[in-house]
Motif scaffolding. Structure first.
Motif, PDB file in Angstrom:
ATOM      1  N   ALA A 127       0.827  -1.205   0.000  1.00 12.10           N
ATOM      2  CA  ALA A 127       0.000   0.000   0.000  1.00 12.10           C
ATOM      3  C   ALA A 127       0.863   1.258   0.000  1.00 12.10           C
ATOM      4  CB  ALA A 127      -0.935  -0.012   1.208  1.00 12.10           C
ATOM      5  N   LEU A 128       1.977   1.233   0.734  1.00 14.47           N
ATOM      6  CA  LEU A 128       2.873   2.385   0.755  1.00 14.47           C
ATOM      7  C   LEU A 128       3.601   2.567  -0.576  1.00 14.47           C
ATOM      8  CD1 LEU A 128       4.453   1.917   4.311  1.00 14.47           C
ATOM      9  CD2 LEU A 128       2.725   3.587   3.642  1.00 14.47           C
ATOM     10  N   LEU A 129       4.059   1.434  -1.151  1.00 15.12           N
ATOM     11  CA  LEU A 129       4.843   1.520  -2.384  1.00 15.12           C
ATOM     12  C   LEU A 129       3.988   1.772  -3.607  1.00 15.12           C
ATOM     13  CD1 LEU A 129       7.306  -1.390  -1.580  1.00 15.12           C
ATOM     14  CD2 LEU A 129       7.876   1.037  -1.764  1.00 15.12           C
ATOM     15  N   LEU A 130       2.690   1.458  -3.528  1.00 16.17           N
ATOM     16  CA  LEU A 130       1.812   1.764  -4.657  1.00 16.17           C
ATOM     17  C   LEU A 130       1.752   3.260  -4.931  1.00 16.17           C
ATOM     18  CD1 LEU A 130      -1.182  -0.690  -4.101  1.00 16.17           C
ATOM     19  CD2 LEU A 130       0.370  -0.642  -6.056  1.00 16.17           C
ATOM     20  N   VAL A 131       1.916   4.061  -3.895  1.00 15.15           N
ATOM     21  CA  VAL A 131       1.901   5.520  -4.073  1.00 15.15           C
ATOM     22  C   VAL A 131       3.094   5.964  -4.909  1.00 15.15           C
ATOM     23  CG1 VAL A 131       1.946   7.732  -2.864  1.00 15.15           C
ATOM     24  CG2 VAL A 131       0.700   5.790  -1.882  1.00 15.15           C
ATOM     25  N   ALA A 132       4.253   5.310  -4.669  1.00 20.10           N
ATOM     26  CA  ALA A 132       5.462   5.706  -5.389  1.00 20.10           C
ATOM     27  C   ALA A 132       5.613   4.988  -6.722  1.00 20.10           C
ATOM     28  CB  ALA A 132       6.687   5.437  -4.509  1.00 20.10           C
ATOM     29  N   ALA A 133       5.309   3.681  -6.743  1.00 20.33           N
ATOM     30  CA  ALA A 133       5.555   2.881  -7.944  1.00 20.33           C
ATOM     31  C   ALA A 133       4.324   2.721  -8.818  1.00 20.33           C
ATOM     32  CB  ALA A 133       6.089   1.501  -7.551  1.00 20.33           C
ATOM     33  N   GLY A 134       3.140   3.043  -8.307  1.00 21.80           N
ATOM     34  CA  GLY A 134       1.923   2.882  -9.084  1.00 21.80           C
ATOM     35  C   GLY A 134       1.424   1.447  -9.071  1.00 21.80           C
ATOM     36  N   LEU A 135       0.263   1.230  -9.687  1.00 24.68           N
ATOM     37  CA  LEU A 135      -0.306  -0.108  -9.747  1.00 24.68           C
ATOM     38  C   LEU A 135       0.570  -1.018 -10.593  1.00 24.68           C
ATOM     39  CD1 LEU A 135      -4.077   0.791 -10.318  1.00 24.68           C
ATOM     40  CD2 LEU A 135      -3.020   0.051  -8.193  1.00 24.68           C
ATOM     41  N   GLY A 136       0.577  -2.292 -10.228  1.00 27.54           N
ATOM     42  CA  GLY A 136       1.343  -3.252 -11.004  1.00 27.54           C
ATOM     43  C   GLY A 136       2.295  -4.063 -10.160  1.00 27.54           C
ATOM     44  N   PRO A 137       3.026  -4.976 -10.794  1.00 24.55           N
ATOM     45  CA  PRO A 137       3.879  -5.911 -10.051  1.00 24.55           C
ATOM     46  C   PRO A 137       5.104  -5.286  -9.404  1.00 24.55           C
ATOM     47  CG  PRO A 137       4.158  -6.198 -12.415  1.00 24.55           C
ATOM     48  CD  PRO A 137       3.012  -5.252 -12.235  1.00 24.55           C
ATOM     49  N   LEU A 138       5.533  -4.101  -9.846  1.00 25.08           N
ATOM     50  CA  LEU A 138       6.725  -3.493  -9.243  1.00 25.08           C
ATOM     51  C   LEU A 138       6.510  -3.237  -7.758  1.00 25.08           C
ATOM     52  CD1 LEU A 138       9.544  -2.288  -9.379  1.00 25.08           C
ATOM     53  CD2 LEU A 138       8.516  -0.120 -10.132  1.00 25.08           C
ATOM     54  N   ALA A 139       5.368  -2.668  -7.413  1.00 25.25           N
ATOM     55  CA  ALA A 139       5.092  -2.397  -6.002  1.00 25.25           C
ATOM     56  C   ALA A 139       5.023  -3.692  -5.200  1.00 25.25           C
ATOM     57  CB  ALA A 139       3.784  -1.618  -5.866  1.00 25.25           C
ATOM     58  N   GLY A 140       4.401  -4.724  -5.768  1.00 24.12           N
ATOM     59  CA  GLY A 140       4.323  -5.999  -5.067  1.00 24.12           C
ATOM     60  C   GLY A 140       5.685  -6.630  -4.881  1.00 24.12           C
ATOM     61  N   THR A 141       6.519  -6.559  -5.899  1.00 24.58           N
ATOM     62  CA  THR A 141       7.866  -7.125  -5.797  1.00 24.58           C
ATOM     63  C   THR A 141       8.682  -6.412  -4.733  1.00 24.58           C
ATOM     64  OG1 THR A 141       7.789  -7.722  -8.146  1.00 24.58           O
ATOM     65  CG2 THR A 141       9.947  -7.658  -7.095  1.00 24.58           C
ATOM     66  N   LEU A 142       8.629  -5.090  -4.716  1.00 18.81           N
ATOM     67  CA  LEU A 142       9.370  -4.329  -3.716  1.00 18.81           C
ATOM     68  C   LEU A 142       8.823  -4.571  -2.312  1.00 18.81           C
ATOM     69  CD1 LEU A 142       9.863  -0.926  -5.596  1.00 18.81           C
ATOM     70  CD2 LEU A 142      11.501  -2.807  -5.319  1.00 18.81           C
TER      71      LEU A 142
END
Length: 263
Positions: A127-142
């Protein structure tokens, strides 16, 4: 007691007190929660659950949807692999100062950092990284990498601390460089345990990656949330089956790898 035998050590009351405290905690937990077991097994509840589960049958088997599910399955698997690999690298880098190998002053702050990383669940990281990385697998991976780095960093540090120091000390006394002594004497002792920890966390990250999609991090979880929100139960059933097959395959592969490493 026989003559000449040393007196038995005094018995500590710490363990019984701890067990009693845990028992009281369990009793208090059950007493404080409004668990309505009778309502769970009423005929109405059983009928409603049966009707809900019946909506999942038969699963959606259209070729186009199966291909879409396969792409999402690969995305979930890739998220878990890359996230775990990044966590292994980050955990090892943090484990060296966390085990005190780079000096005592670094041990405590690094241990605190490891506690922070693993105390925040993957969903919160996502939820925190979605703000920076946007929707998609990048936020989930991080998100997987951040949480798992804290877990593996702590486990790796403990494994390094529990190794025998004599082999490394012997190499250094005979003129070996500190890095070479660590790589040839200490790391081989901890490596099997560290590999086992990494494989186990990969298994956990498969499940976590499937769940992270619920918050928009891609993969099977995002598909499952989409179809459930539209009450497309048959499509959701196909996604659930794909999740089960993926978890079973990864569990089998991890078990085989651990067996191979321990032989």
């Amino acid at each position: 007691m026989k003559p000449g035998m040393p007196p038995p050590p005094p018995r500590s009351i710490g363990t019984p007190l701890l067990l009693l405290a845990l028992l009281l905690l369990v009793v208090a937990s059950f007493a404080s929660l409004p668990l309505q077991w009778a309502a769970f097994f009423t005929p109405e509840a059983i009928t409603s659950a049966g009707e809900f589960l019946a909506g999942f049958s038969p699963p959606e088997m259209a070729p186009a949807f199966l291909m879409k599910t396969l792409v999402a399955l690969w995305e979930t698997l890739a998220m878990s692999l890359v996230g775990t690999l990044l966590a292994v690298i980050g955990g090892l880098l943090l484990a060296l100062p966390g085990s005190g190998r780079l000096g005592a002053p670094l041990r405590v702050p690094v241990r605190v950092l490891l506690n922070v990383l693993r105390s925040i669940p993957e969903l919160v990281w996502a939820a925190l990284l979605l703000v920076a990385a946007g929707l998609g697998p990048l936020a989930g991976t991080l998100a997987l990498a951040a949480h798992t780095s804290g877990v593996l960093g702590r486990l790796f540090a403990d494994a390094l601390e529990n190794t025998e120091p004599q082999p490394e000390a012997a190499l250094r006394n005979n003129g070996a460089a500190p890095l070479a002594a660590f790589l040839y004497a200490t790391l081989p002792q901890a490596l099997p345990q560290m590999l086992s920890y990494s494989l186990y966390r990969w298994e956990n990250n498969i499940r976590a990656a499937a769940v992270l999609g619920v918050v928009g991090a891609g993969g099977l979880g995002q598909m499952l949330k989409y179809h459930l929100s539209l009450f497309q139960m048959q499509s959701a059933a196909t996604v659930v089956i794909a999740m089960l097959l993926l978890v079973a395959a990864v569990d089998a592969a991890s078990f085989a790898l651990r067996r191979a490493l321990t032989r």
